[in-house]
Design a protein around this motif. Sequence first.
Motif, mmCIF file in Angstrom:
data_model
loop_
_atom_site.group_PDB
_atom_site.id
_atom_site.type_symbol
_atom_site.label_atom_id
_atom_site.label_comp_id
_atom_site.label_asym_id
_atom_site.label_seq_id
_atom_site.Cartn_x
_atom_site.Cartn_y
_atom_site.Cartn_z
ATOM 1 N N LEU A 1 0.862 -1.182 0.000
ATOM 2 C CA LEU A 1 0.000 0.000 0.000
ATOM 3 C C LEU A 1 0.892 1.224 0.000
ATOM 4 C CD1 LEU A 1 -1.283 -2.094 2.446
ATOM 5 C CD2 LEU A 1 -3.200 -0.649 1.858
ATOM 6 N N GLY A 2 0.586 2.182 -0.839
ATOM 7 C CA GLY A 2 1.321 3.439 -0.880
ATOM 8 C C GLY A 2 0.361 4.579 -0.627
ATOM 9 N N ASN A 3 0.599 5.373 0.398
ATOM 10 C CA ASN A 3 -0.277 6.470 0.788
ATOM 11 C C ASN A 3 0.410 7.800 0.481
ATOM 12 O OD1 ASN A 3 -2.194 8.082 2.115
ATOM 13 N ND2 ASN A 3 -1.203 7.824 4.088
ATOM 14 N N GLY A 4 -0.329 8.744 -0.107
ATOM 15 C CA GLY A 4 0.231 10.044 -0.440
ATOM 16 C C GLY A 4 1.040 10.034 -1.720
ATOM 17 N N MET A 5 0.791 9.065 -2.587
ATOM 18 C CA MET A 5 1.508 8.933 -3.854
ATOM 19 C C MET A 5 1.029 10.001 -4.833
ATOM 20 S SD MET A 5 3.239 6.603 -2.827
ATOM 21 C CE MET A 5 3.871 4.990 -2.968
ATOM 22 N N THR A 6 1.909 10.398 -5.749
ATOM 23 C CA THR A 6 1.541 11.421 -6.725
ATOM 24 C C THR A 6 1.680 10.953 -8.156
ATOM 25 O OG1 THR A 6 3.769 12.332 -6.632
ATOM 26 C CG2 THR A 6 2.124 13.331 -5.175
ATOM 27 N N ALA A 7 2.103 9.728 -8.383
ATOM 28 C CA ALA A 7 2.254 9.212 -9.748
ATOM 29 C C ALA A 7 0.888 8.926 -10.355
ATOM 30 C CB ALA A 7 3.103 7.949 -9.732
ATOM 31 N N GLY A 8 0.839 8.840 -11.644
ATOM 32 C CA GLY A 8 -0.403 8.533 -12.336
ATOM 33 C C GLY A 8 -0.347 7.163 -12.977
ATOM 34 N N CYS A 9 -1.304 6.893 -13.820
ATOM 35 C CA CYS A 9 -1.377 5.602 -14.499
ATOM 36 C C CYS A 9 -1.360 5.823 -16.012
ATOM 37 C CB CYS A 9 -2.661 4.862 -14.130
ATOM 38 S SG CYS A 9 -2.732 4.341 -12.418
ATOM 39 N N ALA A 10 -0.697 4.944 -16.695
ATOM 40 C CA ALA A 10 -0.695 4.945 -18.150
ATOM 41 C C ALA A 10 -0.692 3.491 -18.592
ATOM 42 C CB ALA A 10 0.535 5.650 -18.688
ATOM 43 N N GLY A 11 -1.375 3.204 -19.637
ATOM 44 C CA GLY A 11 -1.405 1.831 -20.113
ATOM 45 C C GLY A 11 -2.058 1.742 -21.469
ATOM 46 N N GLY A 12 -2.168 0.529 -21.914
ATOM 47 C CA GLY A 12 -2.739 0.300 -23.223
ATOM 48 C C GLY A 12 -3.952 -0.600 -23.145
ATOM 49 N N PRO A 13 -4.499 -0.949 -24.305
ATOM 50 C CA PRO A 13 -5.690 -1.789 -24.336
ATOM 51 C C PRO A 13 -5.369 -3.242 -23.975
ATOM 52 C CG PRO A 13 -4.968 -1.296 -26.560
ATOM 53 C CD PRO A 13 -4.085 -0.516 -25.630
ATOM 54 N N VAL A 14 -6.277 -3.843 -23.205
ATOM 55 C CA VAL A 14 -6.158 -5.238 -22.793
ATOM 56 C C VAL A 14 -7.525 -5.893 -22.891
ATOM 57 C CG1 VAL A 14 -4.251 -4.780 -21.183
ATOM 58 C CG2 VAL A 14 -6.615 -4.716 -20.350
ATOM 59 N N SER A 15 -7.532 -7.189 -22.745
ATOM 60 C CA SER A 15 -8.779 -7.932 -22.575
ATOM 61 C C SER A 15 -8.851 -8.302 -21.098
ATOM 62 C CB SER A 15 -8.768 -9.192 -23.444
ATOM 63 O OG SER A 15 -9.925 -9.956 -23.179
ATOM 64 N N ARG A 16 -9.915 -7.885 -20.406
ATOM 65 C CA ARG A 16 -10.012 -8.080 -18.958
ATOM 66 C C ARG A 16 -11.173 -8.995 -18.597
ATOM 67 N NH1 ARG A 16 -10.558 -3.107 -17.322
ATOM 68 N NH2 ARG A 16 -8.329 -2.818 -17.043
ATOM 69 N N ARG A 17 -10.888 -9.904 -17.652
ATOM 70 C CA ARG A 17 -11.909 -10.757 -17.032
ATOM 71 C C ARG A 17 -11.921 -10.403 -15.554
ATOM 72 N NH1 ARG A 17 -15.837 -13.126 -15.152
ATOM 73 N NH2 ARG A 17 -15.979 -15.349 -14.868
ATOM 74 N N VAL A 18 -13.069 -9.996 -15.026
ATOM 75 C CA VAL A 18 -13.221 -9.650 -13.618
ATOM 76 C C VAL A 18 -13.692 -10.888 -12.867
ATOM 77 C CG1 VAL A 18 -14.403 -8.181 -11.945
ATOM 78 C CG2 VAL A 18 -13.752 -7.252 -14.190
ATOM 79 N N PHE A 19 -12.883 -11.333 -11.902
ATOM 80 C CA PHE A 19 -13.256 -12.479 -11.072
ATOM 81 C C PHE A 19 -14.126 -12.054 -9.895
ATOM 82 C CE2 PHE A 19 -9.090 -14.219 -12.664
ATOM 83 C CZ PHE A 19 -9.636 -15.238 -13.423
ATOM 84 N N ASP A 20 -13.847 -10.889 -9.310
ATOM 85 C CA ASP A 20 -14.546 -10.446 -8.111
ATOM 86 C C ASP A 20 -14.425 -8.935 -8.004
ATOM 87 O OD1 ASP A 20 -15.906 -10.541 -5.678
ATOM 88 O OD2 ASP A 20 -14.221 -11.374 -4.543
ATOM 89 N N GLN A 21 -15.454 -8.314 -7.436
ATOM 90 C CA GLN A 21 -15.415 -6.893 -7.147
ATOM 91 C C GLN A 21 -16.378 -6.597 -6.010
ATOM 92 O OE1 GLN A 21 -16.439 -4.638 -10.598
ATOM 93 N NE2 GLN A 21 -18.467 -5.505 -10.801
ATOM 94 N N ALA A 22 -16.089 -5.541 -5.254
ATOM 95 C CA ALA A 22 -16.937 -5.174 -4.115
ATOM 96 C C ALA A 22 -16.722 -3.706 -3.780
ATOM 97 C CB ALA A 22 -16.596 -6.045 -2.907
ATOM 98 N N ALA A 23 -17.717 -3.113 -3.183
ATOM 99 C CA ALA A 23 -17.642 -1.726 -2.731
ATOM 100 C C ALA A 23 -16.674 -1.612 -1.554
ATOM 101 C CB ALA A 23 -19.023 -1.235 -2.320
ATOM 102 N N VAL A 24 -16.087 -0.439 -1.414
ATOM 103 C CA VAL A 24 -15.199 -0.125 -0.290
ATOM 104 C C VAL A 24 -15.808 1.101 0.391
ATOM 105 C CG1 VAL A 24 -12.830 0.399 0.397
ATOM 106 C CG2 VAL A 24 -13.256 -0.999 -1.639
ATOM 107 N N PRO A 25 -16.728 0.869 1.331
ATOM 108 C CA PRO A 25 -17.538 1.967 1.875
ATOM 109 C C PRO A 25 -16.775 3.065 2.599
ATOM 110 C CG PRO A 25 -17.999 -0.097 3.023
ATOM 111 C CD PRO A 25 -17.087 -0.426 1.892
ATOM 112 N N GLY A 26 -15.576 2.794 3.098
ATOM 113 C CA GLY A 26 -14.834 3.807 3.845
ATOM 114 C C GLY A 26 -13.958 4.707 3.001
#
Length: 166
Positions: free
Chosen positions: A48-73
């Motif tokens: 876990l990195g807190n207070g990070m300032t870097a961004g994200c860059a990437g390209g196109p992929v094919s994605r399969r989602v196995f699981d997802q859930a809300a993070v209420p906090g």
Amino acid sequence: MKTFTFPDGHISFAYPEAWTVRTALPPAGLPGMEAIVTDSAGNDLLFLGNGMTAGCAGGPVSRRVFDQAAVPGMAAPDGTEPIFGFVVESYGDGEAYFMGLSDPRSLEQGEGASSWCNLVSTANGGLSTRVLFNDPAFLNRGAARAWMATDQYAQLKALLISLTYA
């Protein structure tokens, strides 16, 4: 369960009693604070990195989602709610597995999705989360699905869903 809070007091999470958390400053004088969660055998499980300032860059992929859930906090300054996810992405002749928090756009499934981004916006910069998989992470997608039935998977998911920002 124990609770870890980053030194700046903004982000905290619950984790199993037998696990430990160690902190470090990011390399090369980058801003923020890193935390690594380790199981009772000393295996690094989560970054876990807190207070990070870097961004994200990437390209196109094919994605399969196995699981997802809300993070209420957790909520981004713009009101976007980060989501927990466990996914596999295919690109060219390779596959990569990701588990952590992300912007909801990183959980769009199918061809042509933008590659995984584990940086979520917070009022103090950003939070980056990444489960640390071996290389290769799994022999195949069936092995990844089987891992989802383990205590380790349940504990990591519960930790990530417990993240709160104050």
